[in-house]
Design a protein around this motif. Structure first.
Motif, PDB file in Angstrom:
ATOM      1  N   VAL A 235       0.945  -1.180  -0.112  1.00 15.52           N
ATOM      2  CA  VAL A 235       0.100   0.105  -0.044  1.00 15.52           C
ATOM      3  C   VAL A 235       1.096   1.155  -0.028  1.00 15.52           C
ATOM      4  CG1 VAL A 235      -1.932   1.200   1.216  1.00 15.52           C
ATOM      5  CG2 VAL A 235      -1.803  -1.412   1.279  1.00 15.52           C
ATOM      6  N   THR A 236       0.661   2.114  -0.991  1.00 16.03           N
ATOM      7  CA  THR A 236       1.420   3.452  -1.042  1.00 16.03           C
ATOM      8  C   THR A 236       0.638   4.583  -0.725  1.00 16.03           C
ATOM      9  OG1 THR A 236       1.319   3.785  -3.370  1.00 16.03           O
ATOM     10  CG2 THR A 236       2.785   2.124  -2.732  1.00 16.03           C
ATOM     11  N   THR A 237       1.307   5.860  -0.843  1.00 11.73           N
ATOM     12  CA  THR A 237       0.771   7.007  -0.468  1.00 11.73           C
ATOM     13  C   THR A 237      -0.393   7.319  -1.415  1.00 11.73           C
ATOM     14  OG1 THR A 237       2.515   8.460  -1.239  1.00 11.73           O
ATOM     15  CG2 THR A 237       2.466   7.796   1.241  1.00 11.73           C
ATOM     16  N   SER A 238       0.006   6.923  -2.698  1.00 10.95           N
ATOM     17  CA  SER A 238      -0.933   7.407  -3.622  1.00 10.95           C
ATOM     18  C   SER A 238      -2.533   6.586  -3.817  1.00 10.95           C
ATOM     19  CB  SER A 238      -0.221   7.275  -4.963  1.00 10.95           C
ATOM     20  OG  SER A 238      -0.170   5.810  -5.411  1.00 10.95           O
ATOM     21  N   LEU A 245      -5.178   3.843   6.944  1.00 10.10           N
ATOM     22  CA  LEU A 245      -4.098   3.237   7.345  1.00 10.10           C
ATOM     23  C   LEU A 245      -3.629   4.106   8.647  1.00 10.10           C
ATOM     24  CD1 LEU A 245      -1.772   1.209   7.494  1.00 10.10           C
ATOM     25  CD2 LEU A 245      -0.586   2.756   6.069  1.00 10.10           C
ATOM     26  N   PRO A 246      -3.751   3.508   9.701  1.00  8.68           N
ATOM     27  CA  PRO A 246      -3.755   4.334  11.230  1.00  8.68           C
ATOM     28  C   PRO A 246      -2.215   4.832  11.055  1.00  8.68           C
ATOM     29  CG  PRO A 246      -4.595   2.215  11.537  1.00  8.68           C
ATOM     30  CD  PRO A 246      -4.316   2.135  10.120  1.00  8.68           C
ATOM     31  N   LYS A 247      -2.038   6.264  11.528  1.00  9.92           N
ATOM     32  CA  LYS A 247      -0.705   6.933  11.134  1.00  9.92           C
ATOM     33  C   LYS A 247       0.503   6.590  12.206  1.00  9.92           C
ATOM     34  CE  LYS A 247      -2.848   9.355   8.274  1.00  9.92           C
ATOM     35  NZ  LYS A 247      -2.639   9.082   6.785  1.00  9.92           N
ATOM     36  N   ASP A 248      -0.094   5.542  13.174  1.00 13.98           N
ATOM     37  CA  ASP A 248       0.974   5.222  14.104  1.00 13.98           C
ATOM     38  C   ASP A 248       1.241   3.567  13.966  1.00 13.98           C
ATOM     39  OD1 ASP A 248      -1.378   4.320  14.938  1.00 13.98           O
ATOM     40  OD2 ASP A 248      -1.018   4.973  17.011  1.00 13.98           O
ATOM     41  N   LEU A 249       0.811   3.222  12.861  1.00  9.93           N
ATOM     42  CA  LEU A 249       0.795   1.611  12.847  1.00  9.93           C
ATOM     43  C   LEU A 249       2.229   1.521  11.955  1.00  9.93           C
ATOM     44  CD1 LEU A 249      -0.097  -1.347  13.199  1.00  9.93           C
ATOM     45  CD2 LEU A 249      -1.215  -0.725  10.755  1.00  9.93           C
ATOM     46  N   ILE A 278      -3.188  -4.711   5.747  1.00  6.99           N
ATOM     47  CA  ILE A 278      -4.454  -4.776   5.138  1.00  6.99           C
ATOM     48  C   ILE A 278      -5.456  -5.206   6.056  1.00  6.99           C
ATOM     49  CG2 ILE A 278      -5.303  -6.302   3.131  1.00  6.99           C
ATOM     50  CD1 ILE A 278      -2.886  -4.855   2.407  1.00  6.99           C
ATOM     51  N   ALA A 279      -5.524  -5.619   6.965  1.00  8.32           N
ATOM     52  CA  ALA A 279      -6.447  -6.051   7.750  1.00  8.32           C
ATOM     53  C   ALA A 279      -6.978  -4.697   8.382  1.00  8.32           C
ATOM     54  CB  ALA A 279      -6.331  -7.039   9.059  1.00  8.32           C
ATOM     55  N   HIS A 280      -6.218  -3.976   8.751  1.00  7.50           N
ATOM     56  CA  HIS A 280      -6.510  -2.509   9.641  1.00  7.50           C
ATOM     57  C   HIS A 280      -7.016  -1.788   8.295  1.00  7.50           C
ATOM     58  CE1 HIS A 280      -4.694  -1.956  13.804  1.00  7.50           C
ATOM     59  NE2 HIS A 280      -3.755  -3.070  13.037  1.00  7.50           N
ATOM     60  N   ILE A 281      -6.574  -1.636   7.373  1.00 11.63           N
ATOM     61  CA  ILE A 281      -7.174  -0.948   6.325  1.00 11.63           C
ATOM     62  C   ILE A 281      -8.577  -1.287   5.833  1.00 11.63           C
ATOM     63  CG2 ILE A 281      -7.266  -0.029   3.788  1.00 11.63           C
ATOM     64  CD1 ILE A 281      -4.174   0.064   4.229  1.00 11.63           C
TER      65      ILE A 281
END
Length: 319
Positions: A235-238, A245-249, A278-281
């Motif tokens: 997964v990328t920023t684009s 995506l949790p920022k602190d993960l 992937i699970a978090h997202i």
């Protein structure tokens, strides 16, 4: 929580430190696998994309106590015709690999037929005609050996042909099911596959666009599987899903290949531990608790690929 990664290309050279044919750092596969264990990834299905790769990942599955697929990726189907003994010899060797492993005294590590399917986005590797020619015979290995399908479905026209051929070879309730892995299709295409009794595999490549995000919301929870397709499909920023995506993960701390440090991951290389990402997202996209999504995906994995080990799981009929 336990996690299962249903698509890991463990035989890829990146895990040996090789990128585009060049050695960039020492191989670190044991560390990669240890990070996955620490992250709670207790199941990994290693992907066989050709006769050669199916042999390689079977050895890794035996060595590291995982399981693997055996098949021929649609972009590799040209090798079937180029095989020294021709098509029959190629299939003979592939079937021998599966039957030897699944038979008496075998390790029984091969638990799925794949990767097989159609890919019309990369026809430079294998013409449409070649892919279509060999697909029925590859699909029928699933019924012959009683193993679920690990399917590749890339491009709208490829999807239509894949569904048509699945029906032509008789795919139905008397087959052991399967998954459309790394799914990037539409909601309607997803529903068509689910109605046929198939599961849907989601990784970083499945999370690029807003349309992808909408599909993930719509997948029935009892048909959802999670994967990395490591070392690919990060997964990328684009990606449209990145905001979920949790920022602190930080599942794997990474450095550039040329600055490799023992015990850290490598930027640009996905790892099986990152199925947790992937699970978090997916949980965030769906508005569901992480534990609920992770548990459902793990139970679905067990039902499809490890039916002999399923205990105390709520019944979820395939058909």
């Amino acid at each position: 929580m336990q996690f299962a990664d249903i698509a890991v290309n463990l035989g890829d050279g990146m895990f040996q430190g090789k990128y585009h044919g060049k050695q960039r750092h020492p191989g670190d596969l044991p560390a990669v696998l240890e990070r996955a264990r620490e992250a709670g990834v207790t199941r990994q299905l290693l992907t066989g994309t050709s006769l050669r790769e199916s042999r390689i990942v079977l050895k890794y599955a035996q060595q590291y106590n995982f399981h693997s697929t055996a098949g021929c990726h649609p972009t590799s189907t040209t090798e079937i015709d180029k095989h020294a003994g021709g098509e029959d010899a190629y299939f003979g060797e592939l079937e021998e690999l599966i039957s030897t492993d699944r038979g008496e005294g075998g390790s029984k590590r091969i638990i799925s037929i794949g990767e097989v399917g159609l890919d019309y986005d990369r026809l430079k590797f294998a013409p449409r005609e070649t892919q279509l020619k060999h697909l029925p015979r590859l699909l029928l290995l699933s019924k012959k050996f009683g193993l679920p399908l690990f399917l590749h479905d890339r491009h709208p026209e490829a999807h239509a042909d894949l569904v048509r051929i699945l029906k032509e070879v008789g795919f139905g309730p008397d087959w052991p099911g399967g998954v459309a892995h790394s799914f990037t299709g539409t909601i309607d295409e997803m529903k068509e596959l689910v109605d046929m009794g198939l599961y849907i595999g989601i990784n970083g490549c499945s999370l690029k666009t807003q349309e992808n995000v909408d599909v993930v919301k719509a997948i029935p929870l009892d048909r959802l599987l999670l994967e990395t397709d490591a070392p690919w499909c990060s997964v990328t920023t684009s990606h449209a899903s990145y905001k979920h995506l949790p920022k602190d993960l930080v599942v794997v701390e990474k450095v550039k290949p040329e600055k490799f440090v023992e015990g850290k991951g490598v930027k640009g290389r996905n790892e099986p531990a990152e199925v947790v990402v992937i699970a978090h997202i997916v949980a965030s996209i769906r508005g569901e608790p992480l534990e609920k999504v992770a548990s459902a995906a793990f139970d679905n994995t067990m039902r499809l690929f490890y039916p002999g080990e399923v205990k105390n799981l709520k019944e979820s009929p395939l058909w």
